[in-house]
Design a protein around this motif. Sequence first.
Motif, mmCIF file in Angstrom:
data_model
loop_
_atom_site.group_PDB
_atom_site.id
_atom_site.type_symbol
_atom_site.label_atom_id
_atom_site.label_comp_id
_atom_site.label_asym_id
_atom_site.label_seq_id
_atom_site.Cartn_x
_atom_site.Cartn_y
_atom_site.Cartn_z
ATOM 1 N N GLY A 214 0.800 -1.224 0.000
ATOM 2 C CA GLY A 214 0.000 0.000 0.000
ATOM 3 C C GLY A 214 0.823 1.258 0.000
ATOM 4 O O GLY A 214 0.427 2.272 0.591
ATOM 5 N N VAL A 215 1.988 1.225 -0.663
ATOM 6 C CA VAL A 215 2.843 2.413 -0.749
ATOM 7 C C VAL A 215 3.181 2.654 -2.221
ATOM 8 O O VAL A 215 3.118 1.730 -3.044
ATOM 9 C CB VAL A 215 4.156 2.252 0.058
ATOM 10 N N PRO A 216 3.533 3.891 -2.596
ATOM 11 C CA PRO A 216 3.936 4.147 -3.978
ATOM 12 C C PRO A 216 5.172 3.339 -4.346
ATOM 13 O O PRO A 216 6.031 3.065 -3.515
ATOM 14 C CB PRO A 216 4.238 5.652 -3.986
ATOM 15 N N ARG A 217 5.257 2.950 -5.611
ATOM 16 C CA ARG A 217 6.397 2.181 -6.103
ATOM 17 C C ARG A 217 7.716 2.897 -5.822
ATOM 18 O O ARG A 217 8.696 2.284 -5.399
ATOM 19 C CB ARG A 217 6.244 1.941 -7.607
ATOM 20 N N SER A 218 7.740 4.229 -6.069
ATOM 21 C CA SER A 218 8.976 4.986 -5.865
ATOM 22 C C SER A 218 9.389 4.992 -4.399
ATOM 23 O O SER A 218 10.578 4.962 -4.079
ATOM 24 C CB SER A 218 8.808 6.418 -6.369
ATOM 25 N N THR A 219 8.408 5.033 -3.493
ATOM 26 C CA THR A 219 8.709 5.015 -2.054
ATOM 27 C C THR A 219 9.344 3.689 -1.650
ATOM 28 O O THR A 219 10.345 3.649 -0.927
ATOM 29 C CB THR A 219 7.432 5.244 -1.229
ATOM 30 N N LEU A 220 8.755 2.580 -2.128
ATOM 31 C CA LEU A 220 9.305 1.268 -1.791
ATOM 32 C C LEU A 220 10.706 1.100 -2.384
ATOM 33 O O LEU A 220 11.610 0.592 -1.713
ATOM 34 C CB LEU A 220 8.385 0.166 -2.304
ATOM 35 N N THR A 221 10.893 1.532 -3.623
ATOM 36 C CA THR A 221 12.212 1.429 -4.253
ATOM 37 C C THR A 221 13.251 2.194 -3.447
ATOM 38 O O THR A 221 14.370 1.725 -3.220
ATOM 39 C CB THR A 221 12.165 1.981 -5.690
ATOM 40 N N TYR A 222 12.880 3.385 -2.989
ATOM 41 C CA TYR A 222 13.789 4.213 -2.189
ATOM 42 C C TYR A 222 14.150 3.516 -0.880
ATOM 43 O O TYR A 222 15.327 3.456 -0.507
ATOM 44 C CB TYR A 222 13.129 5.559 -1.926
ATOM 45 N N ARG A 223 13.160 2.979 -0.192
ATOM 46 C CA ARG A 223 13.422 2.335 1.095
ATOM 47 C C ARG A 223 14.303 1.106 0.932
ATOM 48 O O ARG A 223 15.222 0.872 1.736
ATOM 49 C CB ARG A 223 12.101 1.960 1.769
ATOM 50 N N LEU A 224 14.039 0.311 -0.101
ATOM 51 C CA LEU A 224 14.867 -0.876 -0.330
ATOM 52 C C LEU A 224 16.294 -0.485 -0.688
ATOM 53 O O LEU A 224 17.257 -1.102 -0.217
ATOM 54 C CB LEU A 224 14.258 -1.732 -1.446
ATOM 55 N N ARG A 225 16.436 0.544 -1.511
ATOM 56 C CA ARG A 225 17.786 0.968 -1.912
ATOM 57 C C ARG A 225 18.575 1.442 -0.708
ATOM 58 O O ARG A 225 19.754 1.130 -0.547
ATOM 59 C CB ARG A 225 17.700 2.075 -2.955
ATOM 60 N N ARG A 226 17.934 2.224 0.170
ATOM 61 C CA ARG A 226 18.634 2.717 1.355
ATOM 62 C C ARG A 226 18.972 1.567 2.305
ATOM 63 O O ARG A 226 20.033 1.539 2.914
ATOM 64 C CB ARG A 226 17.775 3.754 2.085
ATOM 65 N N ALA A 227 18.050 0.614 2.462
ATOM 66 C CA ALA A 227 18.323 -0.533 3.329
ATOM 67 C C ALA A 227 19.478 -1.360 2.785
ATOM 68 O O ALA A 227 20.369 -1.772 3.536
ATOM 69 C CB ALA A 227 17.061 -1.392 3.457
ATOM 70 N N GLU A 228 19.465 -1.600 1.472
ATOM 71 C CA GLU A 228 20.552 -2.367 0.856
ATOM 72 C C GLU A 228 21.886 -1.642 1.010
ATOM 73 O O GLU A 228 22.925 -2.269 1.248
ATOM 74 C CB GLU A 228 20.230 -2.588 -0.624
ATOM 75 N N GLU A 229 21.870 -0.315 0.890
ATOM 76 C CA GLU A 229 23.101 0.469 1.058
ATOM 77 C C GLU A 229 23.648 0.319 2.472
ATOM 78 O O GLU A 229 24.850 0.109 2.669
ATOM 79 C CB GLU A 229 22.820 1.941 0.760
ATOM 80 N N GLN A 230 22.751 0.418 3.471
ATOM 81 C CA GLN A 230 23.181 0.288 4.856
ATOM 82 C C GLN A 230 23.814 -1.080 5.106
ATOM 83 O O GLN A 230 24.887 -1.191 5.705
ATOM 84 C CB GLN A 230 21.966 0.464 5.788
ATOM 85 N N LEU A 231 23.144 -2.127 4.654
ATOM 86 C CA LEU A 231 23.639 -3.477 4.905
ATOM 87 C C LEU A 231 24.941 -3.741 4.160
ATOM 88 O O LEU A 231 25.838 -4.409 4.682
ATOM 89 C CB LEU A 231 22.574 -4.497 4.503
ATOM 90 N N ALA A 232 25.049 -3.238 2.937
ATOM 91 C CA ALA A 232 26.283 -3.426 2.175
ATOM 92 C C ALA A 232 27.452 -2.737 2.864
ATOM 93 O O ALA A 232 28.558 -3.292 2.961
ATOM 94 C CB ALA A 232 26.106 -2.890 0.754
ATOM 95 N N LYS A 233 27.243 -1.530 3.358
ATOM 96 C CA LYS A 233 28.310 -0.797 4.038
ATOM 97 C C LYS A 233 28.718 -1.504 5.324
ATOM 98 O O LYS A 233 29.912 -1.574 5.651
ATOM 99 C CB LYS A 233 27.860 0.637 4.334
ATOM 100 N N ARG A 234 27.733 -2.033 6.047
ATOM 101 C CA ARG A 234 28.057 -2.760 7.278
ATOM 102 C C ARG A 234 28.865 -4.019 6.959
ATOM 103 O O ARG A 234 29.805 -4.366 7.666
ATOM 104 C CB ARG A 234 26.775 -3.131 8.030
#
Length: 249
Positions: A214-234
């Motif tokens: 129930g969220v816009p596609r762009s919002t979900l894409t943004y959240r996943l990208r930021r989460a993936e960035e955090q985990l990759a950096k860790r």
Amino acid sequence: MRELVFALEYEPGCNRVADTLADHPDARIRSLSLHVTAERLWRVDHATGEAAALVDIEDAFFTSDYYADCLATEDCGATQTTEILDHTDDTLVLYSYWERTPTCASVPHIARDHLGDGVLFETRHEGRHYTWRLIHSSEGNVAAFFNDLEAAVGDCARMEMLRTTDSTAPMGDTDGKASGLSPKQESALRAAVEHGYYESPRGVDVGELATHLGVPRSTLTYRLRRAEEQLAKRHVAGEQAIEGLSTLL
């Protein structure tokens, strides 16, 4: 010192730079700004992307009716001077000097009204998403800041609070939690895993997952990208720490 991190997702037609970046999904803008005086603000924007994207970004900054960060819906009469510091095939660096009027409304102006002098603004602009990181003293009225910001944004953007904590890390680093993710980022990542988004072949695409959540596609894409960035950096930081420890043993 304290930090506030939040995101704005602009609706089409509400922000010239957001519209331009939406047309160039691979382009990014990172910025740093600071109040020089109560009425004057300086800012440096560092844009990266393909040559065509940088041309459009430059045009958005130089030909807009009013400053790209202004939350007003019409020209507020502010004086803006923008200069190109560097322009290569994949990089554009702009310097802007902005002098406000009594009717100006922007994140920096509202922050200064409620959080005081010396607030530092670090931003990241991707597509219609605009992430703000504010570094400020512990003084000021944070609740009043967000109330006025929400009123100024109106229907032009959706606002999402990401975190408020001690300012100990640059944008994109973890905030001291075990996962380093905001609750909405963690929820998006968990749903992606549960619905097979990371399977090969994928059990669901990002559009279907966005509809389910129930969220816009762009919002979900943004959240996943930021989460993936955090985990990759860790992960990389952990590998480097192990390698560094190995050299000492």
